[in-house]
Design a protein around this motif. Structure first.
Motif, PDB file in Angstrom:
ATOM      1  N   VAL A 173       0.865  -1.179   0.000  1.00  0.00           N
ATOM      2  CA  VAL A 173       0.000   0.000   0.000  1.00  0.00           C
ATOM      3  C   VAL A 173       0.901   1.228   0.000  1.00  0.00           C
ATOM      4  O   VAL A 173       1.752   1.376   0.883  1.00  0.00           O
ATOM      5  CB  VAL A 173      -0.915   0.019   1.251  1.00  0.00           C
ATOM      6  CG1 VAL A 173      -1.791   1.269   1.249  1.00  0.00           C
ATOM      7  CG2 VAL A 173      -1.765  -1.242   1.329  1.00  0.00           C
ATOM      8  N   ASP A 174       0.724   2.076  -1.007  1.00  0.00           N
ATOM      9  CA  ASP A 174       1.546   3.284  -1.097  1.00  0.00           C
ATOM     10  C   ASP A 174       0.734   4.377  -1.776  1.00  0.00           C
ATOM     11  O   ASP A 174      -0.097   4.092  -2.641  1.00  0.00           O
ATOM     12  CB  ASP A 174       2.824   3.004  -1.901  1.00  0.00           C
ATOM     13  CG  ASP A 174       3.920   4.002  -1.590  1.00  0.00           C
ATOM     14  OD1 ASP A 174       4.928   3.598  -0.983  1.00  0.00           O
ATOM     15  OD2 ASP A 174       3.761   5.191  -1.937  1.00  0.00           O
ATOM     16  N   THR A 175       0.992   5.608  -1.395  1.00  0.00           N
ATOM     17  CA  THR A 175       0.266   6.732  -1.987  1.00  0.00           C
ATOM     18  C   THR A 175       0.856   7.151  -3.337  1.00  0.00           C
ATOM     19  O   THR A 175       0.232   7.914  -4.065  1.00  0.00           O
ATOM     20  CB  THR A 175       0.266   7.956  -1.044  1.00  0.00           C
ATOM     21  OG1 THR A 175       1.626   8.307  -0.754  1.00  0.00           O
ATOM     22  CG2 THR A 175      -0.486   7.653   0.241  1.00  0.00           C
ATOM     23  N   SER A 176       2.020   6.632  -3.681  1.00  0.00           N
ATOM     24  CA  SER A 176       2.711   7.038  -4.903  1.00  0.00           C
ATOM     25  C   SER A 176       2.584   5.977  -5.998  1.00  0.00           C
ATOM     26  O   SER A 176       3.036   4.841  -5.830  1.00  0.00           O
ATOM     27  CB  SER A 176       4.191   7.278  -4.598  1.00  0.00           C
ATOM     28  OG  SER A 176       4.924   7.378  -5.798  1.00  0.00           O
ATOM     29  N   LEU A 177       2.021   6.368  -7.128  1.00  0.00           N
ATOM     30  CA  LEU A 177       1.934   5.470  -8.271  1.00  0.00           C
ATOM     31  C   LEU A 177       3.334   5.122  -8.789  1.00  0.00           C
ATOM     32  O   LEU A 177       3.592   3.976  -9.167  1.00  0.00           O
ATOM     33  CB  LEU A 177       1.088   6.104  -9.376  1.00  0.00           C
ATOM     34  CG  LEU A 177       0.823   5.229 -10.599  1.00  0.00           C
ATOM     35  CD1 LEU A 177       0.131   3.927 -10.213  1.00  0.00           C
ATOM     36  CD2 LEU A 177      -0.015   5.988 -11.618  1.00  0.00           C
ATOM     37  N   ASP A 178       4.254   6.093  -8.775  1.00  0.00           N
ATOM     38  CA  ASP A 178       5.632   5.832  -9.214  1.00  0.00           C
ATOM     39  C   ASP A 178       6.281   4.743  -8.369  1.00  0.00           C
ATOM     40  O   ASP A 178       6.978   3.875  -8.890  1.00  0.00           O
ATOM     41  CB  ASP A 178       6.477   7.108  -9.141  1.00  0.00           C
ATOM     42  CG  ASP A 178       6.094   8.137 -10.192  1.00  0.00           C
ATOM     43  OD1 ASP A 178       5.444   7.765 -11.190  1.00  0.00           O
ATOM     44  OD2 ASP A 178       6.444   9.322 -10.009  1.00  0.00           O
ATOM     45  N   THR A 179       6.051   4.791  -7.072  1.00  0.00           N
ATOM     46  CA  THR A 179       6.607   3.784  -6.167  1.00  0.00           C
ATOM     47  C   THR A 179       6.040   2.409  -6.480  1.00  0.00           C
ATOM     48  O   THR A 179       6.777   1.415  -6.519  1.00  0.00           O
ATOM     49  CB  THR A 179       6.313   4.170  -4.709  1.00  0.00           C
ATOM     50  OG1 THR A 179       7.010   5.387  -4.419  1.00  0.00           O
ATOM     51  CG2 THR A 179       6.747   3.102  -3.733  1.00  0.00           C
ATOM     52  N   LEU A 180       4.753   2.329  -6.713  1.00  0.00           N
ATOM     53  CA  LEU A 180       4.128   1.041  -7.025  1.00  0.00           C
ATOM     54  C   LEU A 180       4.635   0.502  -8.366  1.00  0.00           C
ATOM     55  O   LEU A 180       4.873  -0.706  -8.504  1.00  0.00           O
ATOM     56  CB  LEU A 180       2.604   1.176  -7.028  1.00  0.00           C
ATOM     57  CG  LEU A 180       1.991   1.508  -5.669  1.00  0.00           C
ATOM     58  CD1 LEU A 180       0.504   1.817  -5.821  1.00  0.00           C
ATOM     59  CD2 LEU A 180       2.211   0.382  -4.678  1.00  0.00           C
ATOM     60  N   GLU A 181       4.818   1.381  -9.341  1.00  0.00           N
ATOM     61  CA  GLU A 181       5.356   0.948 -10.638  1.00  0.00           C
ATOM     62  C   GLU A 181       6.784   0.438 -10.490  1.00  0.00           C
ATOM     63  O   GLU A 181       7.172  -0.554 -11.123  1.00  0.00           O
ATOM     64  CB  GLU A 181       5.278   2.089 -11.645  1.00  0.00           C
ATOM     65  CG  GLU A 181       3.852   2.377 -12.088  1.00  0.00           C
ATOM     66  CD  GLU A 181       3.716   3.630 -12.945  1.00  0.00           C
ATOM     67  OE1 GLU A 181       4.697   4.406 -13.074  1.00  0.00           O
ATOM     68  OE2 GLU A 181       2.613   3.845 -13.481  1.00  0.00           O
ATOM     69  N   LEU A 182       7.574   1.082  -9.632  1.00  0.00           N
ATOM     70  CA  LEU A 182       8.939   0.625  -9.377  1.00  0.00           C
ATOM     71  C   LEU A 182       8.928  -0.749  -8.700  1.00  0.00           C
ATOM     72  O   LEU A 182       9.710  -1.634  -9.057  1.00  0.00           O
ATOM     73  CB  LEU A 182       9.698   1.637  -8.513  1.00  0.00           C
ATOM     74  CG  LEU A 182      11.130   1.267  -8.141  1.00  0.00           C
ATOM     75  CD1 LEU A 182      11.997   1.047  -9.376  1.00  0.00           C
ATOM     76  CD2 LEU A 182      11.726   2.341  -7.238  1.00  0.00           C
TER      77      LEU A 182
END
Length: 163
Positions: free
Chosen positions: A37-46
């Protein structure tokens, strides 16, 4: 190893940076499944990219890891899963500490990943408030905290059934 139970290990990583903690658990415990669970789409894509780098094409991301964009509060309100483990390396720097960083750090580092609010405890409290409703009986929360948080947390856990 801390996990010896038969059956699947179900875990949730709150705020993942690169997904390294989740990937380590998935690699070391073959019968594990997780949610990031993360608020950042960039983080999830990484994290998704790193999953493919670690496991290759033979394993599908969806079979072992769910990626959820949003806050842990929002996720907890809708969550139907119970976890054996909630893990996090939350932002623990106070806003004042963040503002004292050099200009270069403030310019290039993600503030949301570092600034934990007035006392550096905002994400810590969010995780602890939601843990009880999201953990299985006997489940655990593991997170990194700063030494400046030790007394606050000691007092908090004095009144809690979960340690």
């Amino acid at each position: 190893m801390f996990y010896q139970k038969k059956g699947k290990l179900h875990f949730c990583e709150v705020g993942s940076d690169s997904g390294a903690i989740s990937l380590a658990l998935l690699s070391e415990i073959s019968h594990s499944e997780g949610v990031i669970v993360d608020t950042s789409l960039d983080t999830l894509e990484l994290a998704a990219k790193n999953f493919k780098n670690v496991f290759g094409k033979e394993e599908k991301l969806e079979s072992r890891l769910e990626l959820v964009k949003g806050s842990f509060n929002d996720f907890s309100d809708k969550n139907v899963h119970k976890f054996d483990l909630i893990i996090s390396d939350p932002p623990i720097m106070s806003t004042e500490q963040w503002q004292r960083n050099s200009k270069e750090i403030r310019l290039y580092e993600d503030r949301k990943a570092n600034d934990g609010g007035k006392y550096g405890m905002d994400s810590i409290w969010e995780i602890l408030r939601n843990a009880k409703d999201n953990l299985k009986t006997g489940g655990s929360v593991i997170m990194s905290v700063g030494k400046e948080h030790a007394e606050f947390l000691r007092e908090y856990f004095k009144d809690q059934a979960v340690h």
